[in-house]
Design an enzyme around this catalytic site. Structure first.
Site, PDB file in Angstrom:
ATOM      1  CD  GLU A 169     -14.254   4.171 -15.813  1.00  0.00           C
ATOM      2  OE1 GLU A 169     -13.301   3.660 -16.433  1.00  0.00           O
ATOM      3  OE2 GLU A 169     -14.558   5.382 -15.897  1.00  0.00           O
ATOM      4  CG  HIS A 330     -18.064   6.601 -29.189  1.00  0.00           C
ATOM      5  ND1 HIS A 330     -16.909   6.761 -29.924  1.00  0.00           N
ATOM      6  CD2 HIS A 330     -18.155   5.259 -28.928  1.00  0.00           C
ATOM      7  CE1 HIS A 330     -16.336   5.584 -30.106  1.00  0.00           C
ATOM      8  NE2 HIS A 330     -17.063   4.668 -29.515  1.00  0.00           N
TER       9      HIS A 330
END
Length: 401
Positions: A169, A330
Protein backbone atom coordinates in the site's frame (compact mmCIF):
# COMPACT_ATOMS: atom_id res chain seq x y z
CA UNK A 1 -9.07 -1.07 28.12
CA UNK A 2 -7.27 -4.06 29.56
CA UNK A 3 -8.15 -7.73 29.93
CA UNK A 4 -11.91 -8.18 29.40
CA UNK A 5 -12.35 -11.95 29.67
CA UNK A 6 -10.53 -14.66 31.59
CA UNK A 7 -11.08 -18.33 30.84
CA UNK A 8 -10.14 -20.46 33.83
CA UNK A 9 -9.09 -23.94 32.79
CA UNK A 10 -11.32 -26.67 34.24
CA UNK A 11 -9.08 -29.62 33.39
CA UNK A 12 -6.85 -31.38 35.93
CA UNK A 13 -4.10 -29.10 34.69
CA UNK A 14 -4.61 -25.75 33.05
CA UNK A 15 -3.64 -22.09 32.86
CA UNK A 16 -5.88 -19.04 32.51
CA UNK A 17 -6.58 -17.46 29.12
CA UNK A 18 -6.57 -13.66 29.32
CA UNK A 19 -8.47 -12.02 26.45
CA UNK A 20 -8.33 -8.34 25.50
CA UNK A 21 -11.85 -8.24 24.01
CA UNK A 22 -15.34 -9.63 24.49
CA UNK A 23 -15.74 -10.16 20.74
CA UNK A 24 -14.65 -13.80 20.55
CA UNK A 25 -16.27 -16.51 18.42
CA UNK A 26 -17.16 -19.83 20.03
CA UNK A 27 -14.72 -21.84 17.87
CA UNK A 28 -11.85 -19.70 19.11
CA UNK A 29 -12.92 -20.25 22.72
CA UNK A 30 -12.89 -24.01 22.13
CA UNK A 31 -9.39 -23.82 20.61
CA UNK A 32 -8.12 -21.67 23.48
CA UNK A 33 -9.54 -23.93 26.19
CA UNK A 34 -7.78 -26.91 24.65
CA UNK A 35 -4.48 -25.04 24.42
CA UNK A 36 -4.78 -23.94 28.05
CA UNK A 37 -4.71 -27.60 29.13
CA UNK A 38 -1.15 -28.14 27.92
CA UNK A 39 1.18 -28.69 30.86
CA UNK A 40 4.11 -26.84 29.32
CA UNK A 41 2.30 -23.50 28.88
CA UNK A 42 3.88 -20.92 31.19
CA UNK A 43 1.73 -18.66 33.40
CA UNK A 44 -1.20 -18.01 31.02
CA UNK A 45 -2.19 -17.48 27.39
CA UNK A 46 -2.75 -13.90 26.20
CA UNK A 47 -5.29 -13.26 23.43
CA UNK A 48 -5.29 -10.07 21.40
CA UNK A 49 -8.44 -8.08 20.45
CA UNK A 50 -8.28 -9.17 16.78
CA UNK A 51 -8.80 -12.80 17.83
CA UNK A 52 -10.50 -15.25 15.49
CA UNK A 53 -10.47 -18.97 14.80
CA UNK A 54 -7.42 -20.23 12.94
CA UNK A 55 -6.13 -23.41 11.36
CA UNK A 56 -4.50 -25.44 14.12
CA UNK A 57 -4.47 -22.63 16.66
CA UNK A 58 -6.27 -19.38 17.37
CA UNK A 59 -5.19 -16.26 15.48
CA UNK A 60 -4.34 -13.51 17.94
CA UNK A 61 -2.92 -15.85 20.58
CA UNK A 62 0.36 -15.39 22.43
CA UNK A 63 1.52 -18.69 23.87
CA UNK A 64 4.58 -18.95 26.17
CA UNK A 65 5.87 -22.50 26.51
CA UNK A 66 8.62 -24.10 28.58
CA UNK A 67 10.72 -26.87 27.02
CA UNK A 68 8.36 -27.39 24.07
CA UNK A 69 7.08 -25.76 20.86
CA UNK A 70 3.82 -26.44 18.98
CA UNK A 71 4.46 -26.11 15.22
CA UNK A 72 0.77 -25.59 14.39
CA UNK A 73 0.67 -22.59 16.71
CA UNK A 74 3.36 -20.91 14.61
CA UNK A 75 1.46 -22.06 11.50
CA UNK A 76 2.47 -22.36 7.87
CA UNK A 77 2.97 -18.69 6.97
CA UNK A 78 6.08 -18.60 9.12
CA UNK A 79 7.48 -15.13 9.67
CA UNK A 80 4.54 -13.40 8.05
CA UNK A 81 4.64 -9.75 9.01
CA UNK A 82 4.79 -6.11 8.04
CA UNK A 83 7.22 -3.57 6.64
CA UNK A 84 6.62 0.17 6.61
CA UNK A 85 8.74 3.10 5.44
CA UNK A 86 8.01 6.84 5.54
CA UNK A 87 9.07 8.88 2.52
CA UNK A 88 10.01 12.55 2.28
CA UNK A 89 6.92 13.14 0.11
CA UNK A 90 3.68 14.90 0.96
CA UNK A 91 0.25 13.72 -0.20
CA UNK A 92 -0.08 16.79 -2.46
CA UNK A 93 2.94 15.55 -4.45
CA UNK A 94 1.16 12.34 -5.47
CA UNK A 95 -0.55 12.36 -8.89
CA UNK A 96 -4.33 12.72 -8.96
CA UNK A 97 -4.62 9.37 -10.75
CA UNK A 98 -2.67 6.59 -9.03
CA UNK A 99 -3.31 3.84 -11.57
CA UNK A 100 0.11 4.24 -13.22
CA UNK A 101 1.78 3.82 -9.81
CA UNK A 102 -0.22 0.67 -9.09
CA UNK A 103 0.58 -0.77 -12.51
CA UNK A 104 4.29 -0.03 -12.03
CA UNK A 105 4.33 -1.81 -8.65
CA UNK A 106 2.45 -4.83 -10.04
CA UNK A 107 4.93 -5.09 -12.92
CA UNK A 108 7.87 -5.00 -10.51
CA UNK A 109 6.53 -7.24 -7.73
CA UNK A 110 4.87 -10.55 -8.72
CA UNK A 111 1.63 -11.23 -6.85
CA UNK A 112 -0.49 -14.33 -6.16
CA UNK A 113 1.18 -17.51 -7.41
CA UNK A 114 3.55 -15.60 -9.70
CA UNK A 115 7.30 -15.31 -9.12
CA UNK A 116 10.21 -13.51 -10.74
CA UNK A 117 11.36 -14.93 -14.07
CA UNK A 118 14.95 -14.50 -12.92
CA UNK A 119 16.44 -14.32 -9.44
CA UNK A 120 16.30 -10.68 -8.32
CA UNK A 121 17.85 -10.76 -4.85
CA UNK A 122 21.54 -10.00 -4.42
CA UNK A 123 24.07 -12.76 -3.81
CA UNK A 124 24.86 -11.24 -0.41
CA UNK A 125 21.24 -11.95 0.59
CA UNK A 126 20.92 -15.35 -1.07
CA UNK A 127 24.25 -16.91 -0.06
CA UNK A 128 23.71 -17.16 3.72
CA UNK A 129 20.13 -18.33 3.17
CA UNK A 130 21.25 -21.01 0.73
CA UNK A 131 24.07 -22.19 2.99
CA UNK A 132 21.79 -22.67 5.97
CA UNK A 133 19.01 -24.21 3.89
CA UNK A 134 21.37 -26.90 2.61
CA UNK A 135 22.08 -27.89 6.23
CA UNK A 136 18.32 -28.22 6.85
CA UNK A 137 17.51 -30.17 3.67
CA UNK A 138 20.38 -32.61 4.20
CA UNK A 139 18.63 -33.65 7.40
CA UNK A 140 15.15 -33.46 5.88
CA UNK A 141 15.43 -34.21 2.13
CA UNK A 142 11.63 -34.65 1.90
CA UNK A 143 11.33 -30.86 2.00
CA UNK A 144 12.88 -30.62 -1.47
CA UNK A 145 10.16 -32.87 -2.89
CA UNK A 146 7.34 -30.73 -1.50
CA UNK A 147 8.09 -27.64 -3.61
CA UNK A 148 8.28 -27.76 -7.38
CA UNK A 149 11.67 -26.72 -8.79
CA UNK A 150 12.80 -26.36 -5.19
CA UNK A 151 16.06 -24.38 -5.48
CA UNK A 152 14.96 -21.98 -8.19
CA UNK A 153 11.49 -21.44 -6.71
CA UNK A 154 12.50 -20.22 -3.26
CA UNK A 155 15.08 -17.90 -4.79
CA UNK A 156 12.72 -16.52 -7.45
CA UNK A 157 9.99 -15.99 -4.85
CA UNK A 158 12.25 -13.73 -2.79
CA UNK A 159 10.71 -10.30 -3.35
CA UNK A 160 7.18 -11.48 -4.20
CA UNK A 161 3.87 -10.77 -2.49
CA UNK A 162 1.78 -13.93 -2.50
CA UNK A 163 -2.02 -13.91 -2.20
CA UNK A 164 -4.76 -13.84 0.43
CA UNK A 165 -4.50 -10.92 2.81
CA UNK A 166 -0.99 -9.95 1.71
CA UNK A 167 -0.74 -6.45 0.26
CA UNK A 168 1.39 -3.46 -0.75
CA UNK A 169 0.00 0.00 0.00
CA UNK A 170 0.77 3.66 -0.40
CA UNK A 171 -0.61 5.48 2.64
CA UNK A 172 -0.89 9.03 3.94
CA UNK A 173 -0.55 9.82 7.65
CA UNK A 174 -1.99 12.55 9.88
CA UNK A 175 0.79 14.93 8.77
CA UNK A 176 0.11 14.23 5.07
CA UNK A 177 3.39 12.30 4.85
CA UNK A 178 3.50 9.39 2.39
CA UNK A 179 4.31 5.85 3.54
CA UNK A 180 4.90 2.53 1.81
CA UNK A 181 3.47 -0.37 3.80
CA UNK A 182 3.51 -4.05 2.87
CA UNK A 183 2.47 -7.39 4.32
CA UNK A 184 3.92 -10.77 3.37
CA UNK A 185 5.74 -13.82 4.72
CA UNK A 186 7.97 -16.75 3.83
CA UNK A 187 6.11 -17.73 0.66
CA UNK A 188 6.06 -21.30 -0.68
CA UNK A 189 9.03 -22.68 1.19
CA UNK A 190 7.81 -21.31 4.52
CA UNK A 191 4.52 -23.07 3.88
CA UNK A 192 6.35 -26.30 3.09
CA UNK A 193 8.49 -26.09 6.25
CA UNK A 194 5.42 -25.39 8.39
CA UNK A 195 3.37 -28.19 6.85
CA UNK A 196 6.21 -30.72 7.06
CA UNK A 197 6.94 -30.15 10.74
CA UNK A 198 3.28 -29.92 11.77
CA UNK A 199 2.71 -33.37 10.28
CA UNK A 200 5.94 -34.66 11.78
CA UNK A 201 4.80 -33.54 15.24
CA UNK A 202 1.49 -35.38 14.79
CA UNK A 203 3.24 -38.56 13.69
CA UNK A 204 5.78 -38.53 16.48
CA UNK A 205 3.10 -37.72 19.08
CA UNK A 206 5.59 -36.90 21.82
CA UNK A 207 4.03 -37.35 25.28
CA UNK A 208 6.77 -36.11 27.60
CA UNK A 209 4.34 -33.57 29.04
CA UNK A 210 1.21 -35.73 28.87
CA UNK A 211 -1.46 -36.33 26.29
CA UNK A 212 -2.59 -33.41 24.10
CA UNK A 213 -6.32 -32.59 23.80
CA UNK A 214 -6.10 -32.08 20.03
CA UNK A 215 -3.77 -33.42 17.33
CA UNK A 216 -3.24 -29.87 16.10
CA UNK A 217 -1.49 -29.17 19.41
CA UNK A 218 1.13 -31.88 18.88
CA UNK A 219 4.49 -30.57 20.02
CA UNK A 220 8.23 -31.14 19.99
CA UNK A 221 9.90 -31.46 23.38
CA UNK A 222 13.15 -29.62 23.98
CA UNK A 223 16.04 -32.06 23.87
CA UNK A 224 14.59 -34.09 21.00
CA UNK A 225 16.17 -34.07 17.55
CA UNK A 226 12.91 -32.89 16.00
CA UNK A 227 12.77 -29.92 18.38
CA UNK A 228 16.26 -28.81 17.40
CA UNK A 229 15.57 -29.33 13.70
CA UNK A 230 12.30 -27.38 13.88
CA UNK A 231 13.90 -24.46 15.73
CA UNK A 232 16.58 -24.35 13.04
CA UNK A 233 14.07 -24.54 10.17
CA UNK A 234 11.61 -22.02 11.61
CA UNK A 235 14.45 -19.55 12.24
CA UNK A 236 15.43 -19.92 8.58
CA UNK A 237 11.87 -19.26 7.41
CA UNK A 238 11.58 -16.21 9.67
CA UNK A 239 14.83 -14.84 8.25
CA UNK A 240 13.61 -15.52 4.72
CA UNK A 241 10.31 -13.69 5.41
CA UNK A 242 12.22 -10.68 6.75
CA UNK A 243 14.44 -10.58 3.66
CA UNK A 244 11.41 -11.09 1.39
CA UNK A 245 9.83 -7.91 2.76
CA UNK A 246 13.10 -6.00 2.45
CA UNK A 247 13.47 -7.09 -1.18
CA UNK A 248 9.88 -6.15 -1.97
CA UNK A 249 10.37 -2.72 -0.44
CA UNK A 250 13.43 -2.21 -2.62
CA UNK A 251 11.47 -3.19 -5.73
CA UNK A 252 8.53 -0.95 -4.85
CA UNK A 253 10.89 2.01 -4.46
CA UNK A 254 12.39 1.21 -7.87
CA UNK A 255 8.91 1.06 -9.39
CA UNK A 256 7.61 4.38 -8.07
CA UNK A 257 10.71 6.60 -8.32
CA UNK A 258 10.35 7.42 -12.04
CA UNK A 259 6.71 8.47 -11.51
CA UNK A 260 7.13 10.77 -8.50
CA UNK A 261 9.11 13.87 -7.53
CA UNK A 262 12.54 13.14 -6.08
CA UNK A 263 12.28 11.75 -2.55
CA UNK A 264 14.32 10.25 0.25
CA UNK A 265 13.55 7.54 2.80
CA UNK A 266 13.26 8.74 6.39
CA UNK A 267 14.64 6.98 9.45
CA UNK A 268 11.17 5.68 10.29
CA UNK A 269 11.34 2.13 8.98
CA UNK A 270 9.82 -0.94 10.64
CA UNK A 271 10.04 -4.63 9.71
CA UNK A 272 8.26 -6.96 12.15
CA UNK A 273 6.92 -10.52 12.27
CA UNK A 274 3.47 -11.50 13.50
CA UNK A 275 3.58 -15.30 12.99
CA UNK A 276 6.71 -16.54 14.74
CA UNK A 277 8.42 -18.03 17.78
CA UNK A 278 11.40 -16.76 19.73
CA UNK A 279 13.00 -17.20 23.15
CA UNK A 280 12.17 -14.47 25.68
CA UNK A 281 12.04 -13.98 29.45
CA UNK A 282 8.65 -13.46 31.12
CA UNK A 283 7.65 -13.63 34.78
CA UNK A 284 11.18 -14.66 35.69
CA UNK A 285 11.36 -17.64 33.33
CA UNK A 286 13.02 -18.15 29.95
CA UNK A 287 10.29 -19.38 27.58
CA UNK A 288 9.51 -19.85 23.89
CA UNK A 289 6.91 -17.23 22.96
CA UNK A 290 4.78 -18.08 19.94
CA UNK A 291 2.85 -15.15 18.50
CA UNK A 292 0.24 -16.31 16.00
CA UNK A 293 -1.30 -13.14 14.62
CA UNK A 294 0.33 -10.86 17.18
CA UNK A 295 3.36 -8.56 17.21
CA UNK A 296 5.90 -7.85 19.91
CA UNK A 297 5.14 -4.59 21.74
CA UNK A 298 8.01 -4.30 24.20
CA UNK A 299 8.56 -0.98 25.94
CA UNK A 300 9.40 1.59 23.26
CA UNK A 301 9.36 -0.96 20.41
CA UNK A 302 7.69 0.12 17.18
CA UNK A 303 5.17 -2.02 15.34
CA UNK A 304 2.56 -1.91 12.57
CA UNK A 305 -1.15 -2.70 12.94
CA UNK A 306 -2.97 -2.63 9.59
CA UNK A 307 -6.71 -2.35 9.15
CA UNK A 308 -8.57 -3.77 6.16
CA UNK A 309 -8.04 -2.46 2.63
CA UNK A 310 -10.61 0.25 3.33
CA UNK A 311 -9.72 1.26 6.88
CA UNK A 312 -6.99 3.06 8.78
CA UNK A 313 -3.70 1.48 9.81
CA UNK A 314 -1.39 2.41 12.67
CA UNK A 315 2.26 2.78 13.51
CA UNK A 316 2.45 2.03 17.22
CA UNK A 317 4.90 2.01 20.10
CA UNK A 318 4.76 -0.75 22.69
CA UNK A 319 4.14 -0.21 26.39
CA UNK A 320 5.78 -3.48 27.42
CA UNK A 321 2.69 -4.80 29.20
CA UNK A 322 3.75 -7.99 31.02
CA UNK A 323 0.23 -9.52 31.03
CA UNK A 324 0.25 -9.60 27.21
CA UNK A 325 3.85 -10.91 27.19
CA UNK A 326 4.76 -7.55 25.60
CA UNK A 327 2.41 -8.14 22.65
CA UNK A 328 -0.44 -6.48 20.76
CA UNK A 329 -2.72 -7.27 17.82
CA UNK A 330 -1.40 -7.81 14.31
CA UNK A 331 -4.36 -6.21 12.53
CA UNK A 332 -8.12 -5.91 12.55
CA UNK A 333 -8.80 -9.66 12.43
CA UNK A 334 -11.40 -11.40 10.32
CA UNK A 335 -15.01 -11.55 11.48
CA UNK A 336 -16.10 -13.92 8.72
CA UNK A 337 -14.40 -16.58 6.61
CA UNK A 338 -13.34 -16.00 3.03
CA UNK A 339 -16.03 -18.35 1.71
CA UNK A 340 -18.75 -16.60 3.71
CA UNK A 341 -17.56 -13.17 2.56
CA UNK A 342 -17.93 -14.27 -1.05
CA UNK A 343 -21.46 -15.48 -0.32
CA UNK A 344 -22.53 -12.34 1.54
CA UNK A 345 -20.90 -9.59 -0.53
CA UNK A 346 -20.85 -8.70 -4.21
CA UNK A 347 -18.39 -6.96 -6.48
CA UNK A 348 -20.54 -3.83 -6.19
CA UNK A 349 -20.16 -3.96 -2.40
CA UNK A 350 -16.39 -4.13 -2.83
CA UNK A 351 -16.41 -1.13 -5.19
CA UNK A 352 -18.48 0.88 -2.71
CA UNK A 353 -16.35 -0.02 0.31
CA UNK A 354 -13.06 0.82 -1.43
CA UNK A 355 -14.29 4.09 -2.92
CA UNK A 356 -11.41 6.53 -3.38
CA UNK A 357 -8.72 3.83 -3.16
CA UNK A 358 -6.73 2.78 -6.21
CA UNK A 359 -6.96 -1.03 -6.04
CA UNK A 360 -8.35 -4.14 -7.67
CA UNK A 361 -12.13 -4.22 -7.49
CA UNK A 362 -12.85 -7.52 -9.26
CA UNK A 363 -14.75 -10.54 -7.91
CA UNK A 364 -11.60 -12.48 -7.06
CA UNK A 365 -10.77 -10.14 -4.15
CA UNK A 366 -14.27 -9.89 -2.66
CA UNK A 367 -13.08 -12.14 0.20
CA UNK A 368 -10.83 -9.25 1.26
CA UNK A 369 -13.70 -6.73 1.42
CA UNK A 370 -13.40 -4.39 4.43
CA UNK A 371 -16.71 -5.61 5.93
CA UNK A 372 -15.22 -9.12 6.32
CA UNK A 373 -12.91 -7.70 8.99
CA UNK A 374 -13.50 -6.42 12.50
CA UNK A 375 -13.72 -2.68 13.15
CA UNK A 376 -10.09 -1.59 13.54
CA UNK A 377 -11.12 1.35 15.74
CA UNK A 378 -12.74 -1.05 18.22
CA UNK A 379 -9.67 -3.31 18.12
CA UNK A 380 -7.40 -0.35 18.86
CA UNK A 381 -9.61 0.86 21.72
CA UNK A 382 -9.31 -2.58 23.35
CA UNK A 383 -5.51 -2.46 23.50
CA UNK A 384 -4.76 0.96 24.90
CA UNK A 385 -2.96 -0.79 27.75
CA UNK A 386 -0.61 -2.45 25.25
CA UNK A 387 0.43 0.26 22.77
CA UNK A 388 0.27 3.94 21.98
CA UNK A 389 -0.43 5.24 18.47
CA UNK A 390 2.44 7.14 16.86
CA UNK A 391 1.02 7.59 13.34
CA UNK A 392 -2.39 6.99 11.80
CA UNK A 393 -2.26 5.92 8.16
CA UNK A 394 -4.93 5.79 5.44
CA UNK A 395 -4.24 3.95 2.23
CA UNK A 396 -4.70 5.64 -1.14
CA UNK A 397 -3.36 2.71 -3.18
CA UNK A 398 -3.50 -1.02 -2.50
CA UNK A 399 -1.97 -3.93 -4.41
CA UNK A 400 -3.49 -7.32 -3.62
CA UNK A 401 -2.47 -10.81 -4.64
Amino acid sequence: MGIQMILNAKAVYGVPVKIYTQDVDEESLIQLRKMAQLQFVHSHIAVMPDVHVGKGATVGSVVPTKNAIIPATVGVDIGCGMNALRLSLKAAQLPDNLSALRNAIERKVPVGFEMHKQIKAKASTLSPLDKQLQVITRKHPALTRMLRHFNSTWQKQLGTLGGGNHFIELCVDENQDVWIMLHSGSRGLGNVIGTYFIERAKKEAQHRFGHVPDKDLSYFAEGSTSFDDYVEAVAWAQHYAYENRREMMRLVLEAIRPLLPSFQMTKEAINCHHNYVQKETHFGEEVYVTRKGAIRAGLGEYGIIPGSMGAQSFIVRGKGNPESFCSCSHGAGRKMSRSKAKQVFSQQDLIAQTNGIECRKDKSVVDEIPAAYKDIQHVMANQQDLIEVVHTLKQVLCVKG
